[in-house]
Design an enzyme around this catalytic site. Structure first.
Site, short mmCIF file in Angstrom:
data_model
loop_
_atom_site.label_atom_id
_atom_site.label_comp_id
_atom_site.label_asym_id
_atom_site.label_seq_id
_atom_site.Cartn_x
_atom_site.Cartn_y
_atom_site.Cartn_z
N SER A 287 0.82 -1.20 0.00
CA SER A 287 0.00 0.00 0.00
C SER A 287 0.87 1.27 0.00
O SER A 287 1.83 1.35 -0.75
CB SER A 287 -0.95 -0.08 1.20
N ASP B 179 -5.78 -3.46 -2.73
CA ASP B 179 -4.76 -3.07 -1.76
C ASP B 179 -4.10 -4.25 -1.03
O ASP B 179 -4.79 -5.15 -0.53
CB ASP B 179 -5.46 -2.17 -0.72
#
Ligand SMILES: Nc1ncnc2c1ncn2[C@@H]1O[C@@H]2COP(=O)(O)O[C@H]2[C@H]1O
Length: 604
Positions: free
Chosen positions: A353, A467
């Site tokens: 991320s 993500d």
């Protein structure tokens, strides 16, 4: 006529104190055999009633992972026993039939080099132990070390013998091996280079001796159908295929062989760069042609990239892992700054991320000022997640994010980055995580930051990627698999952020909310989605695999606080300084009383 094995038994250090008579008796229960490189000694689960000793060569123990992959857990070197665990476990007669029950081997064992072996039956081994009970103490000590080291990935498994293989006659590999040796000597390591003239036709014992007397052995050869090339790759723990960045790899690059290092994929490609030469091939072509697991770059001759390769050889490289955490991940920028100030090299870098975004800045070779300028521009001054739409696949269109990623990372390929890099995304299609180690950097980053429901997912080869934070927010295990040195981890995760109940108790309509808050601030559904996507993130997951843990003190900075930049960076800087205060890491990277060189930054 049976062979008298007693003199051979006497050469095994474990058995040197056993009286002659017992050795002779045990010798009658023993069998000598050779095991060519790549062959299996036994498989995990096979029932055993004997123990083996490695007379020469070396073996590897492997456990089978739940996904079917073989995981290397340790070397068994010349002089050591193997299969002793099953023998000891099976020493009891549980079913009362008067014969000890045999137990299964705990892992599979293969010859990593041509090996000479001795097998001794349980009865023969019992004789030895009765004559010299001290054997048991030494074996228990070895078993405990193996168990302890086997659990600590990458310690005892250190490759010692490297085959350096030139893929072009224009590469002076001998000179390069000498540069590596000079860097290794700075760490106080003993290193030996062996070329064709010395190594051809040598027996296995020659390589055992080299290995026993040195910390690193380099066997220098060039690709071809020569006896020395074949011998050197068979004797190697790891193969470094050295190519010119301005050349394309030929295909096939290397002749077929069944060397253990190749079948275990213990191969790296080292690409040589000279001054302003253009790279001729994409890194993926080299990786595929050599069937390698890593690509490393060597700029010039001596200097920082040679030092990095030497650290990687010696198991003294530093891998930095940065966790996801939205705006909290700004803290990693302070961590990088503190590491650089302290002279700690960053040899591998990766994350999830927003952690992957900061990792990418390091891998691009940006200095602190450039990272600061670009992150401010891309995230702090205007929110890249500000292009809200009526949601179809995400709350924001993602166009702004795409433009920013393109603006900053251009068409950089992951394999071209000076510092080996990875990012992690979550594959929603099959519920696993994906490690991005090749392809366009900006595409990997786009996947790793796509918080479900907020940013539209990335579709890659028909799979839906979101993500990395959803499944693996602090991917320290991946870094452990990537190199043998230390893992420094900076973790900004915490329990998912709270939700303001009043936002949901009596929700305003769309226009009512926009009237009150304007278009630019995130609507409560953004927080709702963030919390749902990261609800299962265990705030301490991955920390157990880190050697140096940095946990920046970020108090109430939230994932969405894109403006809290300075405070977060400062917190990361201070936390890293504290974590590095002991100076142990410097000693590890450069040896005790090190002359700390100024850290240079790798440009792409
Ligand atoms: N971590 C390790 N390092 C080296 N050898 C090991 C390790 N773990 C197990 N072994 C050896 O691998 C063998 C597998 O069969 P056994 O369980 O009989 O005995 C085991 C040990 O001899």
């Amino acid at each position: 006529m049976s062979l008298n094995i007693a003199p051979t038994l006497k050469t095994i250090p474990f058995l040197e104190d056993v009286p002659k008579r017992a050795l002779r008796a045990a010798g009658r229960e023993a069998r000598w055999f050779s095991l060519p490189a790549g062959w299996e000694l036994f498989k995990a689960g096979e029932i055993s009633n004997s123990i083996y000793f490695v007379l020469s060569g070396s073996l590897g123990a492997f456990r089978t992972m739940p996904d079917g992959r073989s995981d290397f857990i340790g070397h068994i070197r010349a002089g050591e026993p193997v299969g002793e665990m099953a023998l000891f476990e099976g020493a009891f007669d549980d079913d009362g039939d008067g014969i000890p029950d045999n137990a299964p081997h705990t892992s599979s064992v293969y010859a990593l080099r041509d090996a000479e072996m001795l097998e001794i039956s349980r009865a023969g081994f019992d004789r030895l132990v009765k004559a010299e009970p001290e054997i048991l103490t030494a074996m228990i000590r070895l078993m405990l070390t193996r168990l302890r080291e086997g659990r600590k990935p990458n310690r005892r498994n250190a490759p010692k013998v490297f085959a350096l293989v030139a893929t072009s006659p224009t590469i002076d590999l001998k000179l390069r091996a000498r540069s590596l040796k000079a860097s290794l000597n700075k760490f106080g390591l003993k290193c030996r280079i062996v070329e064709e003239t010395e190594g051809t036709d040598q027996p296995t014992g020659f390589f055992d001796r080299l290995e026993a007397e040195n910390d690193v052995v380099m066997l220098v050869s060039s690709v071809g159908d020569t006896g020395w090339y074949r011998l050197s790759v068979r004797q190697a723990d790891r193969i470094w295929v050295v190519g010119r960045a301005d050349a394309r790899p030929s295909n096939p690059l290397m002749p077929e062989d069944n060397s253990p290092a190749r079948s275990l994929k213990l191969i790296d490609v080292i690409l040589l760069h000279h001054g302003g030469e253009r790279q001729a091939a994409k890194p993926a072509e080299w990786l595929d042609a050599a069937n390698a697991s890593r690509i490393l770059h060597w700029e010039g001759m001596d200097g920082p990239s040679c030092e990095r390769l030497a650290r990687i050889m010696a198991g003294r490289s530093v891998g930095l892992v940065l966790s996801g955490g939205g705006a909290r991940a700004y803290a990693h920028i302070g961590v990088v700054k503190a590491l650089r100030e302290a002279g700690i090299p960053i040899d591998f870098v990766g994350g999830s991320s927003m952690g992957a975004v900061v990792a990418a800045c390091v891998a691009m070779g940006w200095d602190d000022a450039e990272i600061d300028r670009r992150i401010r521009k891309a995230f702090v001054e205007t929110n890249p997640l500000g292009d809200y739409v009526l949601p179809v696949v995400g709350l924001v269109r993602g166009k702004r994010v795409n433009t920013r990623l393109h603006e900053h990372f251009g068409d950089a390929e992951i394999g071209d980055l000076g510092v080996p890099f990875f990012a992690v995304s979550t594959n929603l299609t099959d519920g696993t995580y994906l490690v991005h180690r090749r392809g366009l950097l900006r595409e990997a980053l786009r996947a790793t930051i796509s918080l479900p429901g907020i940013l539209p997912p990335v579709v890659h080869d028909g799979e839906v990627l979101v993500d990395g934070a959803v499944l693996n927010n602090f991917p320290t295990g991946i870094m452990r698999e990537l190199h043998r040195g230390v893992v420094v981890g900076s973790d900004v995760a915490r329990a998912p952020e709270g939700l303001a109940a009043e936002d949901f108790a009596d929700p305003p309509g769309f226009f009512g909310w926009v009237w009150k808050h304007g278009f630019s601030s995130a609507p409560p559904i953004a927080g709702l989605l963030m919390r749902s996507a990261t609800l299962s993130v265990d705030p301490s997951a991955g920390r157990e695999l880190v050697d140096v843990l940095v946990v920046p003190e970020l108090r109430d900075i939230e994932l969405r606080d894109w403006e809290a930049y300075d405070e977060a960076v400062q917190a990361g800087y201070e936390a890293a300084q504290k974590a590095l205060a002991s100076g142990e890491l410097i000693d590890f990277c450069y040896g005790p009383k090190a002359q700390i060189p100024s850290v240079t930054i790798d440009k792409v």
